[in-house]
Design a protein around this motif. Structure first.
Motif, PDB file in Angstrom:
ATOM      1  N   CYS A  14       0.860  -1.181   0.000  1.00 46.87           N
ATOM      2  CA  CYS A  14       0.000   0.000   0.000  1.00 46.87           C
ATOM      3  C   CYS A  14       0.900   1.236   0.000  1.00 46.87           C
ATOM      4  O   CYS A  14       1.778   1.364   0.849  1.00 46.87           O
ATOM      5  N   HIS A  15       0.676   2.133  -0.939  1.00 44.53           N
ATOM      6  CA  HIS A  15       1.534   3.311  -1.055  1.00 44.53           C
ATOM      7  C   HIS A  15       0.867   4.598  -0.577  1.00 44.53           C
ATOM      8  O   HIS A  15       1.509   5.654  -0.572  1.00 44.53           O
ATOM      9  N   GLN A  68       8.711   9.533   1.970  1.00 40.18           N
ATOM     10  CA  GLN A  68       7.972   8.907   0.877  1.00 40.18           C
ATOM     11  C   GLN A  68       6.500   8.797   1.280  1.00 40.18           C
ATOM     12  O   GLN A  68       6.179   8.662   2.465  1.00 40.18           O
ATOM     13  N   PRO A  69       5.565   8.899   0.316  1.00 45.89           N
ATOM     14  CA  PRO A  69       4.138   8.937   0.656  1.00 45.89           C
ATOM     15  C   PRO A  69       3.670   7.786   1.542  1.00 45.89           C
ATOM     16  O   PRO A  69       2.831   7.979   2.414  1.00 45.89           O
ATOM     17  N   THR A  70       4.206   6.610   1.318  1.00 40.03           N
ATOM     18  CA  THR A  70       3.819   5.465   2.153  1.00 40.03           C
ATOM     19  C   THR A  70       4.095   5.760   3.620  1.00 40.03           C
ATOM     20  O   THR A  70       3.258   5.515   4.482  1.00 40.03           O
ATOM     21  N   LEU A 145      -5.914  -9.634   8.167  1.00 43.26           N
ATOM     22  CA  LEU A 145      -6.803  -8.777   8.963  1.00 43.26           C
ATOM     23  C   LEU A 145      -7.436  -7.665   8.138  1.00 43.26           C
ATOM     24  O   LEU A 145      -8.194  -6.856   8.669  1.00 43.26           O
ATOM     25  N   GLY A 146      -7.104  -7.593   6.843  1.00 40.35           N
ATOM     26  CA  GLY A 146      -7.656  -6.542   5.992  1.00 40.35           C
ATOM     27  C   GLY A 146      -6.962  -5.203   6.171  1.00 40.35           C
ATOM     28  O   GLY A 146      -7.503  -4.158   5.797  1.00 40.35           O
ATOM     29  N   LEU A 147      -5.769  -5.221   6.726  1.00 48.26           N
ATOM     30  CA  LEU A 147      -5.021  -3.999   6.987  1.00 48.26           C
ATOM     31  C   LEU A 147      -3.993  -3.786   5.880  1.00 48.26           C
ATOM     32  O   LEU A 147      -3.368  -4.736   5.412  1.00 48.26           O
ATOM     33  N   GLY A 148      -3.807  -2.541   5.481  1.00 43.30           N
ATOM     34  CA  GLY A 148      -2.797  -2.222   4.487  1.00 43.30           C
ATOM     35  C   GLY A 148      -1.419  -2.186   5.115  1.00 43.30           C
ATOM     36  O   GLY A 148      -1.258  -1.830   6.284  1.00 43.30           O
ATOM     37  N   SER A 149      -0.424  -2.553   4.328  1.00 45.50           N
ATOM     38  CA  SER A 149       0.951  -2.537   4.827  1.00 45.50           C
ATOM     39  C   SER A 149       1.906  -2.312   3.667  1.00 45.50           C
ATOM     40  O   SER A 149       1.558  -2.527   2.506  1.00 45.50           O
ATOM     41  N   CYS A 150       3.120  -1.896   4.021  1.00 43.28           N
ATOM     42  CA  CYS A 150       4.161  -1.758   3.022  1.00 43.28           C
ATOM     43  C   CYS A 150       5.514  -1.871   3.705  1.00 43.28           C
ATOM     44  O   CYS A 150       5.795  -1.122   4.643  1.00 43.28           O
ATOM     45  N   PRO A 151       6.350  -2.810   3.267  1.00 46.02           N
ATOM     46  CA  PRO A 151       7.708  -2.873   3.814  1.00 46.02           C
ATOM     47  C   PRO A 151       8.540  -1.751   3.198  1.00 46.02           C
ATOM     48  O   PRO A 151       8.479  -1.511   1.993  1.00 46.02           O
ATOM     49  N   ILE A 152       9.304  -1.067   4.036  1.00 47.14           N
ATOM     50  CA  ILE A 152      10.142   0.027   3.565  1.00 47.14           C
ATOM     51  C   ILE A 152      11.594  -0.297   3.893  1.00 47.14           C
ATOM     52  O   ILE A 152      11.961  -0.395   5.068  1.00 47.14           O
ATOM     53  N   ALA A 182      -5.685   3.657   1.177  1.00 47.60           N
ATOM     54  CA  ALA A 182      -6.565   4.642   0.551  1.00 47.60           C
ATOM     55  C   ALA A 182      -6.925   4.264  -0.877  1.00 47.60           C
ATOM     56  O   ALA A 182      -7.807   4.864  -1.474  1.00 47.60           O
ATOM     57  N   GLN A 183      -6.240   3.267  -1.424  1.00 51.26           N
ATOM     58  CA  GLN A 183      -6.480   2.840  -2.801  1.00 51.26           C
ATOM     59  C   GLN A 183      -6.773   1.352  -2.836  1.00 51.26           C
ATOM     60  O   GLN A 183      -6.337   0.613  -1.957  1.00 51.26           O
ATOM     61  N   GLY A 184      -7.487   0.938  -3.858  1.00 56.61           N
ATOM     62  CA  GLY A 184      -7.765  -0.481  -4.023  1.00 56.61           C
ATOM     63  C   GLY A 184      -6.515  -1.232  -4.452  1.00 56.61           C
ATOM     64  O   GLY A 184      -5.534  -0.643  -4.905  1.00 56.61           O
TER      65      GLY A 184
END
Length: 194
Positions: A14-15, A68-70, A145-152, A182-184
């Motif tokens: 997720c970004h 960064q936006p993420t 769990l339906g949670l957004g994530s992003c490894p940085i 915030a995005q699909g």
């Protein structure tokens, strides 16, 4: 039987997160437990986890991640820190972990194998790589769990260590940004298994 594969297929980086939508303490606890249960070579678990939820802390971590936006929109972070100095073969930490791994059996073969490995490898790089196992578990748990994530992985390690008061002998290995995406989900494009 397919629940885990479903979580794997749902997971994506997720970004952009929904600003102002927090991640609950219970959810963070589940993610930390998923990381705690991750595999590691020699059973050493060469990591610890730092959660960051407060506004000032999130802003400081985002700056260390080059804004960064993420990172700038994340509701929470889990920073995985590699325990480099603790991995000395004569440390109390290693002794305790290897004893646990031996499960009451003869410790000598495991200790001997680890000492040989320790002399042959860059333990700092190895420890940081091991942290990815914990990260993978957390990322999949977040997807489940339906949670957004992003490894940085792009961050100023010295700045991040300073912001988080990481002591000498430890180093930030990976930052996981968390929140409600915030995005699909984008279309998955993966090469075929070969």
């Amino acid at each position: 039987m397919t629940a885990l594969l479903d979580a794997i297929q749902q997971r994506y980086a997720c970004h952009q997160f929904v600003v102002g939508q927090a991640v609950s303490a219970n959810t963070l606890a589940l993610l930390l437990e998923a990381g705690r249960l991750a595999p590691s070579a020699f059973g050493l678990e060469p990591w610890r986890f730092i959660t960051v939820q407060d506004e000032a802390g999130r802003a400081a971590v985002a700056r260390a991640c080059y804004d960064q936006p993420t990172a700038a929109t994340a509701a929470a972070f889990i920073v995985i820190v590699a325990l480099v100095a603790a991995l000395d073969p004569d440390s109390d930490y290693v002794r305790a972990r290897l004893e646990a791994e031996a499960r009451g059996q003869d410790l000598a073969p495991i200790d001997e194998a680890y000492r040989a490995f320790y002399c042959a490898e860059s333990v700092g790089n190895w420890a940081q790589g091991q942290c990815n196992f914990a990260a993978a578990h957390m990322l999949l748990q977040a997807a489940h769990l339906g949670l957004g994530s992003c490894p940085i992985g792009g961050f100023d390690a010295e700045n991040l260590a300073s912001v988080l008061a990481v002591p000498p002998g430890e180093t930030p290995a990976l930052v996981i940004a968390l929140g409600h995406c915030a995005q699909g989900a984008p279309q998955r494009i993966r090469k075929p298994p070969v």
